[in-house]
Motif scaffolding. Structure first.
Motif, PDB file in Angstrom:
ATOM      1  N   GLN A 230       4.287  -4.331   4.496  1.00  0.00           N
ATOM      2  CA  GLN A 230       3.794  -2.809   5.217  1.00  0.00           C
ATOM      3  C   GLN A 230       3.811  -3.297   6.964  1.00  0.00           C
ATOM      4  O   GLN A 230       3.530  -4.514   7.139  1.00  0.00           O
TER       5      GLN A 230
ATOM      6  N   LEU B 263       5.009   1.658   4.208  1.00  0.00           N
ATOM      7  CA  LEU B 263       4.662   0.814   3.230  1.00  0.00           C
ATOM      8  C   LEU B 263       5.712   0.781   2.197  1.00  0.00           C
ATOM      9  O   LEU B 263       6.751   1.788   2.021  1.00  0.00           O
ATOM     10  N   GLN B 264       6.108  -0.437   1.632  1.00  0.00           N
ATOM     11  CA  GLN B 264       7.403  -0.627   0.796  1.00  0.00           C
ATOM     12  C   GLN B 264       7.078  -1.232  -0.512  1.00  0.00           C
ATOM     13  O   GLN B 264       6.162  -2.421  -0.445  1.00  0.00           O
ATOM     14  N   TRP B 265       7.557  -0.926  -1.575  1.00  0.00           N
ATOM     15  CA  TRP B 265       7.460  -1.411  -2.990  1.00  0.00           C
ATOM     16  C   TRP B 265       8.722  -1.658  -3.284  1.00  0.00           C
ATOM     17  O   TRP B 265       9.748  -1.138  -3.124  1.00  0.00           O
TER      18      TRP B 265
ATOM     19  N   ASP C 122      10.419   3.129   0.354  1.00  0.00           N
ATOM     20  CA  ASP C 122       9.753   3.133   1.561  1.00  0.00           C
ATOM     21  C   ASP C 122       8.894   4.373   1.729  1.00  0.00           C
ATOM     22  O   ASP C 122       9.448   5.274   1.641  1.00  0.00           O
TER      23      ASP C 122
ATOM     24  N   GLN D 178      -0.436  -3.024  -5.074  1.00  0.00           N
ATOM     25  CA  GLN D 178      -0.093  -3.177  -3.644  1.00  0.00           C
ATOM     26  C   GLN D 178       1.317  -3.304  -3.242  1.00  0.00           C
ATOM     27  O   GLN D 178       2.166  -3.456  -3.652  1.00  0.00           O
ATOM     28  N   PRO D 179       1.438  -2.598  -2.010  1.00  0.00           N
ATOM     29  CA  PRO D 179       2.856  -2.615  -1.406  1.00  0.00           C
ATOM     30  C   PRO D 179       3.381  -4.237  -1.270  1.00  0.00           C
ATOM     31  O   PRO D 179       2.421  -5.144  -0.792  1.00  0.00           O
ATOM     32  N   THR D 180       4.551  -4.288  -1.318  1.00  0.00           N
ATOM     33  CA  THR D 180       5.177  -5.834  -1.073  1.00  0.00           C
ATOM     34  C   THR D 180       5.398  -6.053   0.117  1.00  0.00           C
ATOM     35  O   THR D 180       5.598  -7.107   0.920  1.00  0.00           O
TER      36      THR D 180
ATOM     37  N   GLU E  55      -2.678   6.431   1.157  1.00  0.00           N
ATOM     38  CA  GLU E  55      -2.281   5.031   0.978  1.00  0.00           C
ATOM     39  C   GLU E  55      -2.770   4.802  -0.402  1.00  0.00           C
ATOM     40  O   GLU E  55      -2.381   4.159  -1.325  1.00  0.00           O
TER      41      GLU E  55
ATOM     42  N   VAL F  35      -1.093   3.466  -3.980  1.00  0.00           N
ATOM     43  CA  VAL F  35      -1.538   2.011  -4.429  1.00  0.00           C
ATOM     44  C   VAL F  35      -2.041   2.115  -5.805  1.00  0.00           C
ATOM     45  O   VAL F  35      -1.638   1.365  -6.666  1.00  0.00           O
TER      46      VAL F  35
END
Length: 112
Positions: free
Chosen positions: A55, A64-66, A74, A51-53, A42, A46
């Motif tokens: 989780q 975790l998704q951006w 994903d 930071q992911p948008t 993670e 990061v």
């Protein structure tokens, strides 16, 4: 005397046996765009994408998704034996509409 020959013979055979070496644990540096992220932590993600948008915890793993600039990434992290913390086991990329988008294109868009 016979036991001495047996012990000497076994010792000689043991000395000729191949040595078994345990492989060293290799940490994976953050790879350039277009290469796999399998095995990343993670923290690796990061440091690369911020930071992911989104989780969510899914069973033993974490998703975790951006989402940025027309790309959704994903990353699915699961525990991996021999390592502390979860590691990326699978990655999906797509456009916000759900249409397929190549990982190279998506990573490029996320890093803008």
């Amino acid at each position: 005397m016979r036991r001495l020959f047996i012990i000497v013979g076994i010792s000689a055979l043991a000395a000729c046996a191949p040595k078994v070496q345990t492989p060293a644990v290799v940490t994976r540096p953050i790879a350039p765009v277009g290469t796999t992220m399998i095995g990343f932590t993670e923290n690796d993600l990061v440091s690369r994408f911020g930071q992911p948008t989104f989780q969510v915890k899914e069973g033993p793993g974490t998703k975790l998704q951006w989402a940025h600039n027309g790309c959704v990434l994903d990353a699915y992290l699961y525990p991996e034996s021999g390592h502390i913390g979860d590691r990326v086991a699978h990655v999906d990329t797509r456009a916000p509409s759900g249409a397929d988008i190549s990982i190279n294109t998506c990573l490029d868009l996320l890093q803008r």
